[in-house]
Scaffold this active site. Structure first.
Site, PDB file in Angstrom:
ATOM      1  N   GLU A 278       0.863  -1.163   0.000  1.00 13.70           N
ATOM      2  CA  GLU A 278       0.000   0.000   0.000  1.00 13.70           C
ATOM      3  C   GLU A 278       0.910   1.226   0.000  1.00 13.70           C
ATOM      4  OE1 GLU A 278      -2.286   0.867   3.531  1.00 13.70           O
ATOM      5  OE2 GLU A 278      -3.604   2.238   2.453  1.00 13.70           O
TER       6      GLU A 278
ATOM      7  N   LYS B 187       4.804   0.516   9.886  1.00  9.32           N
ATOM      8  CA  LYS B 187       4.819   1.737   9.076  1.00  9.32           C
ATOM      9  C   LYS B 187       4.218   2.900   9.861  1.00  9.32           C
ATOM     10  CE  LYS B 187       3.499   0.095   4.717  1.00  9.32           C
ATOM     11  NZ  LYS B 187       2.978   0.367   3.360  1.00  9.32           N
TER      12      LYS B 187
ATOM     13  N   ARG C  90       6.107 -12.499   9.010  1.00  9.41           N
ATOM     14  CA  ARG C  90       6.819 -11.277   8.672  1.00  9.41           C
ATOM     15  C   ARG C  90       8.122 -11.214   9.455  1.00  9.41           C
ATOM     16  NH1 ARG C  90       2.414  -7.104   9.828  1.00  9.41           N
ATOM     17  NH2 ARG C  90       3.926  -5.791   8.787  1.00  9.41           N
TER      18      ARG C  90
END
Length: 569
Positions: A28, A281, A271
């Site tokens: 994104e 983020k 992850r």
RNA sequence: UGCCCGGUGGUGUAAUGGUAGCACAACUGGUUUUGGUCCAGUUUGUCUUGGUUCGAAUCCAGGCCGGGCAGCCA
């Protein structure tokens, strides 16, 4: 072999999708890519590469309120920097807004989606809890005609944001909350970075993502573990009216005519978590917004742009991603492994130079005043092809203050009164005296040199334990050197809810000093990996200018002497 | 106390019914014109209890521990 490669190997062997492998990396564009994304990139692009397949780069831009072109641009730059090539053009989820919308109308017509007027609060209370089933919305039984009319009016902008949503009609009693009639479309008045104000409603991730994958002919949709529980919904979307996707995929995938339809399948992996590093983020954005760092590309940031500026190489990052493996186990990787991969690559490629970070003057009493000798210095002992350079040697030099002790312990192999050391590529010198100021601080060393040891050789074969780096006092230049250390002082920053990130920052993450550098260093480009001998790996900052050099410390050299000292202290 | 997913040295990861291996870290020693690199070596592990089997890290069952899920975020 990791479980994903094992799965793909089997799929290819089984002839699934005609043996075609097509992945995608779908960030994104709401922030800069970081080392955690590098892992995903290596898995997505690496898997495709390994099986002779393709990998798309796709911006998952279904929420214009958070997304910006600045991020779109940086993402492409970072992926390229890592050395990966995506298939055809960059894709955007927004490329498929028409298809998403058309499919939504089809779902309504099929009686599998409905417009719901519940407020967000009401919807939450109807959703049930983790242990209790939800209640069906009173709007769930609306007629198909009414749903279609209302949805079209949503698109036409007749209702304010938040008034109505489109929901999939699945099962309010499902133990999987994501299947309790999830929202698939919401009104959102926000100008989109690509579609402008064409739309006032946007599809939700869970709904749009499988459509995006299907539109591109993706065979293996690889993502992180938190989406595992969403997979039944991913499958639900694709399986409602599968015939729709066949023709769409043919038209939008960019694949050769005749490529058979591929139904994408989602697989999840863990992850990356790294010690002393945050990967969120949201938190990285917080560091930027609060000016706790200088920007997304601050060399202390775990962003690819920050690491690039710091002096990390793509090869080091890719080796690291290879070594950490791929599993479903929620691990915490020691940042020391990353630094190992970094040093390993840098040792091979970095050009050696001499720079004195904390200068102490040395006067060689028996060396002729005004004489300058151009000494030959090897640029990279690991790579003969890197050649050599000249370094000026003069009567007055600088050495590292830490390389002298007036009263040294036995294993100190450096300069001390009466001790002889080698000046790298220079001569052997012996300390004969110490100059001090009124406060007793050492201001200079008096030494003598042995003219028979030019280049640092000992024709008589005598052993010298220490070799010091140095810079000519008359030829050395001043340079700004930024000594970076880890950004956080705790092993798992951000782990405690509600604790201010600022409280976990390492106050010594940046120390700026003025160093003395050898003349050849004035001209190096930010593209060149450097080693300041005996000190560490460095990189010229992009802001460096002729006459005003600036260097960033990438990582220190391993230092077993300092380590031994730390143990005693 | 619902559902989903996981547990192999300090850390990360192999072994898919047949000798628990590799890397990082740590520690020894050697080489060395970088106390770097390199080389040799040492220490440390299958969550637990049963079961199946000639044989289990691996298959089955129970337990324990960890992670994820209740955005009109992705």
């Amino acid at each position: 072999m990791d479980f994903i490669r094992a799965m793909v190997t089997k799929d290819v062997a089984d002839g699934l999708n005609g043996g075609r492998v097509h992945t995608r990396f779908p960030p994104e564009p709401n922030g800069y890519l970081h080392i955690g994304h590098a892992k995903a990139i290596c898995i997505d692009f690496g898997t495709a590469e390994q099986f002779g397949g393709r990998c798309n780069l796709r911006m998952d831009d279904t929420n214009p309120s958070k997304e910006e072109v600045e991020y779109v641009d940086s993402i492409q730059e970072d992926v390229k920097w890592l050395g990966f090539n995506w298939f055809a053009d960059v894709r955007y989820a927004s490329d498929y807004f028409d298809a998403c919308y058309a499919y939504a109308e089809a779902l309504i017509l099929a009686g599998r989606a409905f417009v719901c007027d519940l407020t967000p609060e009401q919807m939450r209370s109807h959703r049930g809890t983790l242990t209790e089933p939800g209640q069906e919305s009173p709007f769930r039984t609306r007629s198909i005609a009414e749903n279609l009319d209302l949805f079209r009016r949503m698109r036409a902008g007749e209702f304010p944001d938040g008034a109505r949503v489109l929901r999939a009609k699945i099962d309010m009693t499902s133990p999987n909350i994501h299947l309790r009639d999830p929202v698939i479309y919401r009104n959102l008045r926000s100008s989109h970075h690509r579609t402008g104000d064409t739309w006032c409603l946007y599809p939700m991730y869970d709904y749009a993502h499988p459509i995006e994958d299907a539109m591109e002919g993706i065979t293996h949709s690889l993502c992180t573990l938190e989406f595992e529980i969403h997979r039944p919904l991913y499958d639900w979307v694709l399986d409602q009216l599968p015939e729709f996707f066949v023709e769409w995929q043919r038209k939008t995938s960019g694949l050769p005519a005749g490529t058979p339809y591929a139904r994408p399948r989602q697989t999840e992996f863990a992850r990356l978590n790294l010690t002393y590093t945050i990967m969120s983020k949201r938190k990285l954005l917080e560091l930027v917004k609060r000016n706790l760092v200088t920007g997304w590309n601050d060399p202390r940031m775990p962003t690819l742009s920050g690491m690039r500026r710091r002096g990390y190489t793509p090869a080091a990052i890719r080796t690291f991603c290879d070594k950490i493996g791929v599993t479903k186990y929620n691990s915490l990787t020691d940042v020391a492994l990353l630094e190992h991969c970094l040093r390993d690559d840098l040792n091979r490629v970095a050009l050696r130079y001499m720079a004195v970070l904390d200068p102490l003057k040395v006067v060689i009493e028996n060396y002729p005043e005004g004489q300058v000798e151009e000494m030959d210095a090897v640029n990279n002992p690991e790579d003969a092809a890197a050649g050599s350079r000249k370094v000026p040697f003069t009567r007055e030099l600088y050495v590292e203050r830490a390389d002298f002790m007036e009263d040294p312990p036995k294993k100190f192999f450096r300069l001390a009164p009466g001790r002889e050391v080698r000046l790298r590529w220079g001569y052997l010198i012996t300390c004969t005296g110490v100059e001090k100021d009124a406060a007793g601080q050492v201001t200079a060393l008096r030494c003598t040199y042995d003219p028979a040891t030019r280049g640092g050789n000992t024709p008589d074969g005598r052993k010298v334990q220490g070799t010091l780096h140095w810079v000519s006092a008359s030829h050395g230049l001043d340079a700004e050197v930024r000594l970076y250390d880890r950004l956080f002082k705790v092993e798992q920053p951000g782990a405690v809810d509600g604790l201010d990130l600022a409280a976990e920052l390492n106050p010594e993450s940046l120390t700026v000093i003025t160093a003395k550098i050898e003349p050849a260093l004035a001209a190096v480009s930010p593209a060149t990996p450097l080693q300041f001998e005996r000190v560490g790996y460095f990189r010229a900052d992009p802001a460096t200018q002729p006459g005003r050099p600036v260097f960033n410390r990438t990582v220190t050299l391993r230092d077993s002497w300092a380590k031994a000292g730390a143990k005693k202290g």
